[in-house]
Scaffold this active site. Structure first.
Site, mmCIF file in Angstrom:
data_model
loop_
_atom_site.group_PDB
_atom_site.id
_atom_site.type_symbol
_atom_site.label_atom_id
_atom_site.label_comp_id
_atom_site.label_asym_id
_atom_site.label_seq_id
_atom_site.Cartn_x
_atom_site.Cartn_y
_atom_site.Cartn_z
ATOM 1 N N ASP A 132 -4.812 6.280 2.030
ATOM 2 C CA ASP A 132 -5.383 4.959 1.714
ATOM 3 C C ASP A 132 -6.960 4.273 1.955
ATOM 4 O O ASP A 132 -7.622 4.592 2.916
ATOM 5 C CB ASP A 132 -4.519 3.782 2.615
ATOM 6 C CG ASP A 132 -4.045 2.621 1.941
ATOM 7 O OD1 ASP A 132 -5.236 1.539 2.283
ATOM 8 O OD2 ASP A 132 -3.096 2.352 1.011
ATOM 9 N N HIS B 293 0.459 -1.837 0.182
ATOM 10 C CA HIS B 293 -0.151 -0.138 -0.304
ATOM 11 C C HIS B 293 0.632 0.964 0.031
ATOM 12 O O HIS B 293 0.484 2.162 -0.542
ATOM 13 C CB HIS B 293 -1.500 -0.271 1.400
ATOM 14 C CG HIS B 293 -2.217 -1.147 1.185
ATOM 15 N ND1 HIS B 293 -3.184 -0.380 0.613
ATOM 16 C CD2 HIS B 293 -2.320 -2.472 0.839
ATOM 17 C CE1 HIS B 293 -4.210 -1.536 0.837
ATOM 18 N NE2 HIS B 293 -2.723 -2.894 1.029
ATOM 19 N N SER C 217 1.035 -7.286 -8.869
ATOM 20 C CA SER C 217 1.642 -8.059 -9.430
ATOM 21 C C SER C 217 1.077 -8.187 -10.561
ATOM 22 O O SER C 217 1.525 -8.467 -12.051
ATOM 23 C CB SER C 217 1.147 -9.852 -8.816
ATOM 24 O OG SER C 217 2.318 -9.690 -8.053
ATOM 25 N N ASP D 53 -8.343 -9.509 -2.362
ATOM 26 C CA ASP D 53 -9.127 -9.263 -3.428
ATOM 27 C C ASP D 53 -8.374 -10.441 -4.810
ATOM 28 O O ASP D 53 -9.057 -10.101 -5.841
ATOM 29 C CB ASP D 53 -8.398 -7.922 -3.860
ATOM 30 C CG ASP D 53 -6.604 -7.637 -3.976
ATOM 31 O OD1 ASP D 53 -6.905 -8.530 -3.394
ATOM 32 O OD2 ASP D 53 -6.602 -7.166 -4.494
#
Length: 452
Positions: free
Chosen positions: A115, A23, A354, A373
């Site tokens: 965030d 993050h 990624s 996720d």
């Protein structure tokens, strides 16, 4: 504190990253882009996993000096930990932000970017007199599923294998889950995030681009009646590489090993910095790689295999195959690996960073999602973008070897993962080119921030 604090616009944006490495990096990448467009940047940060100011001399860094209970720092439940971090950091964040407003005058701080997991900070910023936007470091599809999850739960939707209306191609089983956290805890966290977005946010910033998630971004705007800015792929548009102390030192020797391999011949295998498998799954993975006949570069960091932190449990009869055809490293310089001409496939846990790196390098993927996720991302890879194949829910060596060979096959049709991956790479390149969608979105974002 570090940084000269000067800004051509006379305005400042305050960034507050969530204290997880995956993050912090995109938040600092966005900060660099805003700085390049004339905004001064102050990074408020937790002391937990704090960024290194020496790596970013153009930013001002201010610790909120939070006090974290031991049970939050050491919690094995990731979702409970995120809830605990929100509770512990809300008051010190609000105090630090209010102090910046007092010190800079009523107009210097244009807004805050927090965030998306900092749900309590959206309200705290409002109480400090500062409009706040949320940065989603996951994809638009994941955030859209979060917005829909409380409604699906309230409606009693339980058809695991049917497409969820409005979230196609996702099924209920593809939505967010976190191993080690019960369903009610995950729902409680998601509900708090989505409620805060509706009540206190001035907009959402997403590390994605329209060619892969344009429809999802449009749905988010309609759902929230707020602007949504697709500023990604951040790792490509960021003015300079962002260093945030990766958990392990990359083994750069793997690049020389790749230099000796034929083009598009190597399967790169990495399950990220957190995911792990049990010994039985590890052994099946190893036999599957061996049986495929495909050269492989395999990242096996400490903790990749349950109970095998020091010595990886390779079957003895596989050691010759590993040493002859494969290379095993503790960590890799992933962006350089994916960009290497020898790499023809990526076996991934489907973390968003990624996925974006794989898409931008045009590498087809084998998906093995683990939690959070990753199931959403995996479904999009295989059923929306068509850039990958499923490794399978059951780890079985023969099936794995067959799927690997399918992904790496040289002769493929126009709708095969390899060709689809190449097309998305070209879309990403257009997005970050001169006058591309990413640049326009960033210009719109800055204009919006200065008008708040």
């Amino acid at each position: 504190m570090a940084g000269d604090g000067r800004s051509p616009t006379g305005r400042r944006v305050v960034m507050f990253p969530f204290p997880f490495g995956s993050h912090i990096t995109p938040m600092l990448q966005l900060a660099g882009l805003l700085r390049a467009r004339g905004l001064a940047v102050t990074v408020l940060h937790a002391d937990l996993n704090a960024p290194d100011p020496a790596r970013h001399p153009d930013f001002t860094f201010v610790s909120i000096r939070e006090s974290l209970p031991d049970e939050v720092v050491s919690s094995p439940d990731m979702v409970e930990q995120m809830i605990g971090l929100n509770a512990a950091c809300e008051a010190p964040f609000q105090a630090a932000l209010a102090e910046l407003v007092r010190g800079g005058g009523p107009r210097e701080v244009a807004c805050a970017v927090v965030d998306g997991q900092w749900y309590k900070m959206l309200g705290a910023a409002t109480r400090a007199g500062v409009p706040a936007l949320a940065l989603r470091t996951d994809g638009a599809a994941t955030f859209l599923t979060m917005l829909a999850t409380p409604r699906l739960h309230a409606d009693g939707y339980d058809r695991l294998d049917e497409l969820v209306p409005g979230l196609e191609p996702l099924r209920l089983r593809d939505l967010i889950r976190v191993d080690g956290s019960d369903e009610e805890t995950v729902l409680r966290f998601i509900t708090r995030v989505t409620d805060a977005m509706r009540e206190s946010s001035s907009g959402v910033v997403v590390n994605t681009f329209g060619a892969i998630e344009g429809a999802e971004l449009a749905k988010i705007k309609r759902e929230l009646s707020l602007p949504a800015f697709a500023v990604g792929p951040l790792h490509l548009v960021s003015p300079a590489p962002v260093g945030h102390g990766r958990p392990y030192a990359p083994d750069r020797g793997c690049l020389a090993w790749l230099d000796a391999q034929p083009p598009r011949s190597v399967l790169y295998v990495s399950l990220g910095s957190t995911a792990c498998v049990d010994r039985a799954a590890f052994v099946e993975m190893a036999w599957g790689l061996a049986g495929s006949g495909v050269p492989f570069l395999w990242v096996l960091r400490p903790g990749s295999v349950h109970g095998a932190d020091d010595v990886l449990p390779f079957p003895e009869e596989l050691l010759d195959t590993v040493s002859c055809r494969g290379k095993v490293v503790g960590w890799s310089p992933q962006r350089e690996v994916l960009a290497h001409p020898a790499v023809g496939g990526f076996w991934t846990h489907c973390g968003w960073n990624s996925i974006m790196e794989g898409i931008c390098e045009g590498v087809p993927m084998l998906v093995q999602p683990c939690f959070a996720d990753q199931t959403v991302n995996a479904r999009y890879v295989t059923h929306r973008w068509g850039t990958g194949l499923e490794i399978g829910k059951v780890f079985e060596r023969t099936a794995m070897a067959r799927t690997i060979r399918m992904l790496m096959a040289r002769e493929q049709g126009p709708q095969a993962p390899k060709e689809r991956a190449h097309l998305l790479k070209m879309e990403a390149s257009r997005c970050v080119g001169a006058g591309g969608a990413a640049s326009l979105a960033l210009d719109d974002l800055v204009e919006y921030m200065l008008g708040l």
